[in-house]
Each structure stands twice: as structure tokens, then as C-alpha cells.
Design a protein around this motif. Structure first.
Motif, PDB file in Angstrom:
ATOM      1  N   ALA A  45       4.312  -7.662  12.126  1.00 29.10           N
ATOM      2  CA  ALA A  45       5.587  -7.047  11.740  1.00 29.10           C
ATOM      3  C   ALA A  45       5.370  -5.906  10.749  1.00 29.10           C
ATOM      4  CB  ALA A  45       6.517  -8.096  11.148  1.00 29.10           C
ATOM      5  N   VAL A  46       4.518  -6.132   9.773  1.00 30.19           N
ATOM      6  CA  VAL A  46       4.256  -5.096   8.771  1.00 30.19           C
ATOM      7  C   VAL A  46       3.603  -3.883   9.418  1.00 30.19           C
ATOM      8  CG1 VAL A  46       2.988  -4.556   6.657  1.00 30.19           C
ATOM      9  CG2 VAL A  46       4.087  -6.780   6.902  1.00 30.19           C
ATOM     10  N   LEU A  47       2.602  -4.119  10.272  1.00 33.82           N
ATOM     11  CA  LEU A  47       1.950  -3.003  10.940  1.00 33.82           C
ATOM     12  C   LEU A  47       2.897  -2.308  11.910  1.00 33.82           C
ATOM     13  CD1 LEU A  47      -1.629  -4.397  11.689  1.00 33.82           C
ATOM     14  CD2 LEU A  47      -0.939  -2.794   9.911  1.00 33.82           C
ATOM     15  N   GLY A  48       3.731  -3.067  12.586  1.00 31.58           N
ATOM     16  CA  GLY A  48       4.685  -2.468  13.517  1.00 31.58           C
ATOM     17  C   GLY A  48       5.682  -1.568  12.814  1.00 31.58           C
ATOM     18  N   ILE A  49       6.199  -2.020  11.695  1.00 30.66           N
ATOM     19  CA  ILE A  49       7.148  -1.203  10.925  1.00 30.66           C
ATOM     20  C   ILE A  49       6.457   0.034  10.363  1.00 30.66           C
ATOM     21  CG2 ILE A  49       8.545  -1.164   8.820  1.00 30.66           C
ATOM     22  CD1 ILE A  49       9.226  -4.135   9.461  1.00 30.66           C
ATOM     23  N   ALA A  50       5.248  -0.142   9.825  1.00 30.66           N
ATOM     24  CA  ALA A  50       4.516   1.011   9.279  1.00 30.66           C
ATOM     25  C   ALA A  50       4.193   2.022  10.379  1.00 30.66           C
ATOM     26  CB  ALA A  50       3.232   0.543   8.596  1.00 30.66           C
ATOM     27  N   GLY A  51       3.775   1.542  11.537  1.00 31.72           N
ATOM     28  CA  GLY A  51       3.467   2.445  12.644  1.00 31.72           C
ATOM     29  C   GLY A  51       4.699   3.174  13.138  1.00 31.72           C
ATOM     30  N   ALA A  52       5.821   2.469  13.241  1.00 27.80           N
ATOM     31  CA  ALA A  52       7.060   3.107  13.682  1.00 27.80           C
ATOM     32  C   ALA A  52       7.514   4.166  12.678  1.00 27.80           C
ATOM     33  CB  ALA A  52       8.147   2.056  13.873  1.00 27.80           C
ATOM     34  N   LEU A  53       7.386   3.888  11.386  1.00 22.80           N
ATOM     35  CA  LEU A  53       7.750   4.881  10.366  1.00 22.80           C
ATOM     36  C   LEU A  53       6.853   6.117  10.447  1.00 22.80           C
ATOM     37  CD1 LEU A  53       8.533   2.660   7.259  1.00 22.80           C
ATOM     38  CD2 LEU A  53      10.138   3.997   8.627  1.00 22.80           C
ATOM     39  N   THR A 109       0.042 -14.843  11.240  1.00 23.88           N
ATOM     40  CA  THR A 109      -0.921 -14.571  10.185  1.00 23.88           C
ATOM     41  C   THR A 109      -0.275 -13.630   9.174  1.00 23.88           C
ATOM     42  OG1 THR A 109      -2.698 -14.739  11.803  1.00 23.88           O
ATOM     43  CG2 THR A 109      -3.239 -13.718   9.697  1.00 23.88           C
ATOM     44  N   PRO A 110      -0.109 -14.065   7.924  1.00 23.33           N
ATOM     45  CA  PRO A 110       0.489 -13.185   6.909  1.00 23.33           C
ATOM     46  C   PRO A 110      -0.445 -12.028   6.544  1.00 23.33           C
ATOM     47  CG  PRO A 110       0.581 -15.482   6.225  1.00 23.33           C
ATOM     48  CD  PRO A 110      -0.298 -15.416   7.421  1.00 23.33           C
ATOM     49  N   LEU A 111       0.150 -10.928   6.127  1.00 23.47           N
ATOM     50  CA  LEU A 111      -0.606  -9.762   5.696  1.00 23.47           C
ATOM     51  C   LEU A 111      -1.557 -10.118   4.550  1.00 23.47           C
ATOM     52  CD1 LEU A 111      -1.159  -6.678   5.551  1.00 23.47           C
ATOM     53  CD2 LEU A 111       0.815  -6.527   4.045  1.00 23.47           C
ATOM     54  N   GLY A 112      -1.086 -10.906   3.600  1.00 21.14           N
ATOM     55  CA  GLY A 112      -1.904 -11.260   2.441  1.00 21.14           C
ATOM     56  C   GLY A 112      -3.147 -12.037   2.808  1.00 21.14           C
ATOM     57  N   VAL A 113      -3.046 -12.924   3.782  1.00 19.48           N
ATOM     58  CA  VAL A 113      -4.210 -13.710   4.219  1.00 19.48           C
ATOM     59  C   VAL A 113      -5.243 -12.794   4.860  1.00 19.48           C
ATOM     60  CG1 VAL A 113      -4.955 -15.485   5.837  1.00 19.48           C
ATOM     61  CG2 VAL A 113      -2.914 -15.846   4.460  1.00 19.48           C
TER      62      VAL A 113
END
Length: 100
Positions: free
Chosen positions: A81-89, A37-41
Motif C-alpha cells: 500500500a505504501v509503495l503503491g501510493i508513493a508510486g501513484a503520487l 508485511t508492514p513497511l517497518g518490518v
């Protein structure tokens, strides 16, 4: 206190990434092909007016080229992926300094 807040929010964002990953996994198993599921959707389903306002803000403040070449690929990336990267940062920002 601020570091705690970064760690706390980072863990919640990582939890959201895990939920998105599980949902995509369930959909992938059900359809016998990889489904993400893309972030934009997801953003469009949750709040379409805020996505339109964000696009207008980026195009007005920066450039429509930034929207096309930077933001659109991020919106097309899988949500987990987007949430995982943001959470890791956020967790990296909130980590405790090394005691030397």
C-alpha cells in the motif's frame, strides 16, 4: 526531463508494490489467512541502522510526538500500500500537462 524521471521512478516503485502484493498473496494462500508485511518490518530487515537514524532525525528535528502519531502508523501499513501510493503520487507529479 524531470517529469520523465518522476514517471520512471514511479513505475519502478509501482512494480515494487506489485511484487510485495504478490508475495503477501502467496503467503496468505499458504497460511490460509490474510498476511501483510508492514513497511517497518521490511525496512528493519533491510537496513536497521538507517531506520534508527531516521527515527533519531525525526525526533530531533520535529518531535517525538510526530514519530509516535505520524511515522509509526505509516511504518505499520502494508508495504504494497505504501509503495503503491508513493508510486501513484510520483506518476501524478510526472504526468504531462494538459494541452488546452
Amino acid at each position: 526531463m524531470i517529469r520523465f524521471l518522476f514517471r520512471f521512478v514511479g513505475l519502478w516503485v509501482l512494480a515494487g508494490a506489485f511484487v510485495a502484493l504478490v508475495l503477501d498473496g502467496v503467503r496468505s494462500i499458504a497460511s490460509s489467512e490474510i498476511v501483510t508485511t508492514p513497511l517497518g518490518v521490511t525496512w528493519l530487515a533491510v537496513s536497521p541502522e538507517s531506520l534508527a537514524r531516521f527515527q533519531a532525525f525525526i525526533e530531533r528535528s520535529l518531535s517525538s510526538t510526530v514519530w509516535s502519531y505520524l511515522v509509526v502508523p505509516v511504518l505499520g501499513a502494508p508495504l504494497f500500500a505504501v509503495l503503491g501510493i508513493a508510486g501513484a503520487l510520483l506518476l501524478l507529479i510526472g504526468r504531462r500537462p494538459n494541452a488546452a
